[in-house]
Design a protein around this motif. Structure first.
Motif, PDB file in Angstrom:
ATOM      1  N   GLY A  84      41.421 -18.997  32.224  1.00 12.00           N
ATOM      2  CA  GLY A  84      42.447 -19.730  32.950  1.00 12.00           C
ATOM      3  C   GLY A  84      43.554 -20.073  31.993  1.00 12.00           C
ATOM      4  N   GLY A  85      44.441 -20.889  32.444  1.00  8.29           N
ATOM      5  CA  GLY A  85      45.531 -21.324  31.578  1.00  8.29           C
ATOM      6  C   GLY A  85      46.359 -20.154  31.127  1.00  8.29           C
ATOM      7  N   GLU A  86      46.479 -20.001  29.811  1.00 11.70           N
ATOM      8  CA  GLU A  86      47.326 -18.941  29.267  1.00 11.70           C
ATOM      9  C   GLU A  86      46.770 -17.564  29.569  1.00 11.70           C
ATOM     10  OE1 GLU A  86      50.223 -19.365  27.978  1.00 11.70           O
ATOM     11  OE2 GLU A  86      50.084 -21.535  28.187  1.00 11.70           O
ATOM     12  N   ASP A  87      45.451 -17.475  29.819  1.00 14.90           N
ATOM     13  CA  ASP A  87      44.861 -16.174  30.089  1.00 14.90           C
ATOM     14  C   ASP A  87      45.386 -15.573  31.395  1.00 14.90           C
ATOM     15  OD1 ASP A  87      41.606 -17.108  28.789  1.00 14.90           O
ATOM     16  OD2 ASP A  87      43.394 -16.306  27.784  1.00 14.90           O
ATOM     17  N   GLU A  88      45.925 -16.439  32.287  1.00 14.58           N
ATOM     18  CA  GLU A  88      46.418 -15.922  33.554  1.00 14.58           C
ATOM     19  C   GLU A  88      47.598 -14.973  33.350  1.00 14.58           C
ATOM     20  OE1 GLU A  88      47.319 -19.088  36.166  1.00 14.58           O
ATOM     21  OE2 GLU A  88      45.264 -19.767  36.362  1.00 14.58           O
ATOM     22  N   ALA A  89      48.256 -15.073  32.211  1.00 13.14           N
ATOM     23  CA  ALA A  89      49.394 -14.195  31.942  1.00 13.14           C
ATOM     24  C   ALA A  89      48.963 -12.739  31.850  1.00 13.14           C
ATOM     25  CB  ALA A  89      50.094 -14.632  30.653  1.00 13.14           C
ATOM     26  N   GLU A  90      47.680 -12.494  31.642  1.00 10.54           N
ATOM     27  CA  GLU A  90      47.194 -11.121  31.531  1.00 10.54           C
ATOM     28  C   GLU A  90      47.145 -10.446  32.895  1.00 10.54           C
ATOM     29  OE1 GLU A  90      43.450 -11.336  29.643  1.00 10.54           O
ATOM     30  OE2 GLU A  90      44.203 -12.238  27.794  1.00 10.54           O
ATOM     31  N   ASP A  91      47.076 -11.212  33.965  1.00  9.12           N
ATOM     32  CA  ASP A  91      46.983 -10.654  35.308  1.00  9.12           C
ATOM     33  C   ASP A  91      48.381 -10.513  35.882  1.00  9.12           C
ATOM     34  OD1 ASP A  91      44.201 -10.682  35.174  1.00  9.12           O
ATOM     35  OD2 ASP A  91      44.130 -12.767  35.840  1.00  9.12           O
ATOM     36  N   VAL A  92      48.898  -9.307  35.894  1.00  4.67           N
ATOM     37  CA  VAL A  92      50.239  -9.039  36.411  1.00  4.67           C
ATOM     38  C   VAL A  92      50.110  -8.180  37.666  1.00  4.67           C
ATOM     39  CG1 VAL A  92      52.498  -8.035  35.953  1.00  4.67           C
ATOM     40  CG2 VAL A  92      51.243  -9.177  34.106  1.00  4.67           C
ATOM     41  N   TYR A  93      50.680  -8.659  38.770  1.00  5.25           N
ATOM     42  CA  TYR A  93      50.653  -7.926  40.030  1.00  5.25           C
ATOM     43  C   TYR A  93      51.935  -7.105  40.142  1.00  5.25           C
ATOM     44  CZ  TYR A  93      46.858 -11.083  41.380  1.00  5.25           C
ATOM     45  OH  TYR A  93      45.682 -11.787  41.429  1.00  5.25           O
ATOM     46  N   VAL A  94      51.782  -5.810  40.275  1.00  2.00           N
ATOM     47  CA  VAL A  94      52.934  -4.915  40.429  1.00  2.00           C
ATOM     48  C   VAL A  94      53.304  -4.863  41.909  1.00  2.00           C
ATOM     49  CG1 VAL A  94      53.810  -2.588  40.092  1.00  2.00           C
ATOM     50  CG2 VAL A  94      52.219  -3.579  38.424  1.00  2.00           C
ATOM     51  N   VAL A  95      54.559  -5.193  42.206  1.00  2.00           N
ATOM     52  CA  VAL A  95      55.014  -5.324  43.589  1.00  2.00           C
ATOM     53  C   VAL A  95      56.200  -4.399  43.830  1.00  2.00           C
ATOM     54  CG1 VAL A  95      55.951  -6.902  45.305  1.00  2.00           C
ATOM     55  CG2 VAL A  95      54.239  -7.722  43.677  1.00  2.00           C
ATOM     56  N   ASP A  96      56.131  -3.605  44.901  1.00  4.79           N
ATOM     57  CA  ASP A  96      57.237  -2.727  45.277  1.00  4.79           C
ATOM     58  C   ASP A  96      58.105  -3.458  46.295  1.00  4.79           C
ATOM     59  OD1 ASP A  96      58.940  -0.622  45.691  1.00  4.79           O
ATOM     60  OD2 ASP A  96      57.570   0.496  46.986  1.00  4.79           O
ATOM     61  N   PHE A  97      59.032  -4.265  45.787  1.00  2.06           N
ATOM     62  CA  PHE A  97      59.916  -5.075  46.636  1.00  2.06           C
ATOM     63  C   PHE A  97      61.212  -5.299  45.881  1.00  2.06           C
ATOM     64  CE2 PHE A  97      61.305  -9.057  48.706  1.00  2.06           C
ATOM     65  CZ  PHE A  97      61.147  -8.705  50.036  1.00  2.06           C
ATOM     66  N   ASP A  98      62.288  -5.477  46.609  1.00  6.75           N
ATOM     67  CA  ASP A  98      63.601  -5.693  46.002  1.00  6.75           C
ATOM     68  C   ASP A  98      63.590  -7.015  45.227  1.00  6.75           C
ATOM     69  OD1 ASP A  98      66.235  -6.174  45.362  1.00  6.75           O
ATOM     70  OD2 ASP A  98      67.030  -5.589  47.317  1.00  6.75           O
ATOM     71  N   PRO A  99      63.720  -6.990  43.908  1.00  6.66           N
ATOM     72  CA  PRO A  99      63.659  -8.244  43.137  1.00  6.66           C
ATOM     73  C   PRO A  99      64.808  -9.199  43.439  1.00  6.66           C
ATOM     74  CG  PRO A  99      64.326  -6.408  41.732  1.00  6.66           C
ATOM     75  CD  PRO A  99      63.905  -5.813  43.041  1.00  6.66           C
ATOM     76  N   THR A 100      65.996  -8.661  43.743  1.00  7.24           N
ATOM     77  CA  THR A 100      67.121  -9.530  44.083  1.00  7.24           C
ATOM     78  C   THR A 100      66.868 -10.250  45.398  1.00  7.24           C
ATOM     79  OG1 THR A 100      68.596  -7.969  42.964  1.00  7.24           O
ATOM     80  CG2 THR A 100      69.619  -9.624  44.360  1.00  7.24           C
ATOM     81  N   CYS A 101      66.261  -9.559  46.351  1.00  8.22           N
ATOM     82  CA  CYS A 101      65.910 -10.173  47.627  1.00  8.22           C
ATOM     83  C   CYS A 101      64.840 -11.245  47.419  1.00  8.22           C
ATOM     84  CB  CYS A 101      65.414  -9.103  48.594  1.00  8.22           C
ATOM     85  SG  CYS A 101      64.925  -9.737  50.211  1.00  8.22           S
ATOM     86  N   PHE A 102      63.855 -10.962  46.593  1.00  8.70           N
ATOM     87  CA  PHE A 102      62.791 -11.929  46.306  1.00  8.70           C
ATOM     88  C   PHE A 102      63.370 -13.184  45.664  1.00  8.70           C
ATOM     89  CE2 PHE A 102      58.915 -13.100  43.674  1.00  8.70           C
ATOM     90  CZ  PHE A 102      58.248 -13.672  44.741  1.00  8.70           C
ATOM     91  N   ASP A 103      64.284 -12.998  44.734  1.00  7.39           N
ATOM     92  CA  ASP A 103      64.940 -14.128  44.079  1.00  7.39           C
ATOM     93  C   ASP A 103      65.752 -14.937  45.092  1.00  7.39           C
ATOM     94  OD1 ASP A 103      65.471 -15.604  41.715  1.00  7.39           O
ATOM     95  OD2 ASP A 103      67.437 -14.673  41.560  1.00  7.39           O
ATOM     96  N   PHE A 104      66.413 -14.266  46.030  1.00  6.01           N
ATOM     97  CA  PHE A 104      67.186 -14.939  47.068  1.00  6.01           C
ATOM     98  C   PHE A 104      66.286 -15.812  47.940  1.00  6.01           C
ATOM     99  CE2 PHE A 104      68.401 -14.657  51.611  1.00  6.01           C
ATOM    100  CZ  PHE A 104      69.563 -15.407  51.592  1.00  6.01           C
ATOM    101  N   VAL A 105      65.119 -15.285  48.316  1.00  7.41           N
ATOM    102  CA  VAL A 105      64.191 -16.041  49.158  1.00  7.41           C
ATOM    103  C   VAL A 105      63.655 -17.256  48.409  1.00  7.41           C
ATOM    104  CG1 VAL A 105      61.974 -15.951  50.372  1.00  7.41           C
ATOM    105  CG2 VAL A 105      63.557 -14.020  50.532  1.00  7.41           C
ATOM    106  N   LEU A 106      63.228 -17.055  47.148  1.00  4.72           N
ATOM    107  CA  LEU A 106      62.701 -18.173  46.360  1.00  4.72           C
ATOM    108  C   LEU A 106      63.748 -19.266  46.185  1.00  4.72           C
ATOM    109  CD1 LEU A 106      60.727 -16.324  43.517  1.00  4.72           C
ATOM    110  CD2 LEU A 106      59.771 -17.541  45.485  1.00  4.72           C
ATOM    111  N   ASP A 107      64.994 -18.883  45.904  1.00  2.38           N
ATOM    112  CA  ASP A 107      66.049 -19.858  45.686  1.00  2.38           C
ATOM    113  C   ASP A 107      66.344 -20.645  46.964  1.00  2.38           C
ATOM    114  OD1 ASP A 107      68.310 -20.908  43.965  1.00  2.38           O
ATOM    115  OD2 ASP A 107      69.484 -20.041  45.590  1.00  2.38           O
TER     116      ASP A 107
END
Length: 339
Positions: A84-107
Motif C-alpha cells: 500500500g502507500g507508495e507501492d500503489e504507484a507500481e499499479d498503472v492502469y493503461v486507458v484508451d481515452f482522450d486525456p484532454t477530455c478526461f482533464d476537462f471532466v475532472l476539472d
C-alpha cells in the motif's frame, strides 16, 4: 408499450432508437474481506499522459465516462499483502481515452464540488445555505401538521435538495465520406483509401470539428422528420441547464479514426433560490424543480439516442468538388450525475 419520451430504459421498436446503456458489472469488494485492501488512489496512463486520481473522486464520475475509461471493468483492490502507500504507484492502469477530455471532466467536477460543498478548509457552500429546505415550512398553517409532515418527508426523499446535479451529454460521431463517382478519390481493390480520399476524409473531419453547437444537428433532424419527442428532449435540456446556442465543452477527433468525440457538462437547474441576506431562507421554484426531477430518470441510468445525418462540407481548394458529401452516425448519451 410505446412512449413519447425520446429516451427510454428499454429499446423501443423504432427506426430512431433511444436505448438505455446496460449497467456495467463491476466486481464488488467489501472491506470485511481481509484478504483484499482497497486502493486509495489510482495511477492512470491515459494515452501516454499520467493521472493520479483518488478512488472516491474517480467513482463519483458519470457512469457513461467510466464505461469508456474501463470497458472491461475495474478492480479497485489489491490482494492481501500486496502493499500500500507508495507501492500503489507500481499499479498503472493503461486507458484508451482522450486525456484532454478526461482533464476537462475532472476539472468541472472539482469546481462543482467546491461550489456546492465549499473548500475542504472551509466547508459550507450552497449545501449549507439550502439546509433549511429540509425543515418544516413556517409559512404553512401551524395546525396543518399532516401537510407539514408530508412536505418534510418529500424534501427528505428529494436528492436534488442535498446533492449537486450535473447533466452529462456525450456525442460519438462517426463520419463516412461519399466520393464522387468516377473521381480521383477512391479505394483500391483491397478497400483501402487512396491519398485523394484520405485528403477528403481529413477535410471532412476538420469541417465537422468546427461545427461545435450542441443542438444544431438534432434540431435539423427535428425539422426534417417533425419529431415531437426529439423537440421535447431539446426543450427539456434547455430548461434544465443548457442554452439553445451552447457549444460542446470538449470536442476532438479520435486518433486514426473517422470519429469525433464530444462532451458537455452543465449544472442542473433545480429552482432553488439561495438566500443573499442575513435572515433569509432558501426557497424553491416548484415548477423548475418538477422539470429537474424528470432528469432523475437518467440518474445512474445513462441512455442513448442514435440517428444518421447527411451533411455537406466545403471541400479543399485542391479538390475536384466544391463540397464533400458526408454521412454521419451520431450517438448521444444522456446521464444525470449527483455529487
Amino acid at each position: 408499450m410505446s412512449s413519447a419520451n425520446p429516451i427510454t430504459s428499454a429499446a423501443p421498436p423504432s427506426n430512431n432508437p433511444i436505448t438505455s446503456i446496460q449497467p456495467q458489472q463491476y466486481q464488488q469488494y467489501h472491506p470485511q474481506q481481509q484478504q483484499q485492501a482497497l486502493l486509495a488512489r489510482l495511477h492512470l496512463d491515459v494515452r501516454g499522459r499520467r493521472f493520479v486520481v483518488e478512488r472516491e473522486k474517480l467513482m463519483s464520475l458519470p457512469e457513461s465516462v467510466l464505461l469508456c475509461l474501463f470497458p472491461n471493468g475495474l478492480v479497485l483492490s489489491r490482494p492481501h499483502g500486496g502493499g500500500g502507500g507508495e507501492d500503489e504507484a507500481e499499479d498503472v492502469y493503461v486507458v484508451d481515452f482522450d486525456p484532454t477530455c478526461f482533464d476537462f471532466v475532472l476539472d468541472f467536477f472539482d469546481k462543482a464540488t467546491v461550489a456546492f460543498y465549499g473548500p475542504p478548509d472551509n466547508p459550507g457552500g450552497l449545501y449549507q445555505l439550502q439546509q433549511s429546505l429540509s425543515q418544516p415550512n413556517p409559512d404553512l398553517p401551524v395546525l396543518n401538521t399532516v401537510q407539514q409532515q408530508q412536505q418534510q418527508q418529500a424534501n427528505e426523499n428529494n436528492p436534488l435538495l442535498h446533492k449537486q446535479g450535473i447533466i452529462v451529454l456525450r456525442e460519438e460521431l462517426e463520419y463516412f465520406v461519399i466520393p464522387e463517382k468516377g473521381g480521383a478519390a477512391r479505394t483500391d481493390p483491397e478497400g483501402l483509401a487512396n491519398e485523394e480520399l484520405m485528403v477528403l476524409k481529413r477535410e471532412a473531419g476538420k469541417g465537422l470539428l468546427d461545427r461545435k453547437q450542441i443542438f444544431t444537428a438534432l434540431q435539423r433532424n427535428v425539422n426534417k422528420e417533425n419529431n415531437v419527442a426529439e423537440q421535447h428532449l431539446i426543450d427539456m435540456l434547455c430548461m434544465s441547464g443548457f442554452n439553445r446556442d451552447d457549444k460542446w465543452g470538449h470536442r476532438d477527433i479520435e486518433p486514426s479514426r473517422c470519429s469525433i468525440s464530444s462532451i458537455a457538462l452543465v449544472l442542473l437547474k433545480t429552482g432553488i433560490v439561495h438566500p443573499t441576506k442575513p435572515g433569509e431562507v432558501a426557497r424553491v421554484d416548484q415548477t423548475q424543480m418538477a422539470t429537474a426531477q424528470k432528469l432523475l430518470l437518467f440518474w445512474r441510468k445513462p441512455a442513448r439516442k442514435c440517428w444518421w445525418d447527411g451533411i455537406e462540407i466545403e471541400a479543399p481548394p485542391s479538390s475536384e468538388k466544391k463540397t464533400i458529401k458526408v454521412w454521419a452516425r451520431r450517438v448521444w448519451t444522456l446521464e444525470l450525475n449527483l455529487i
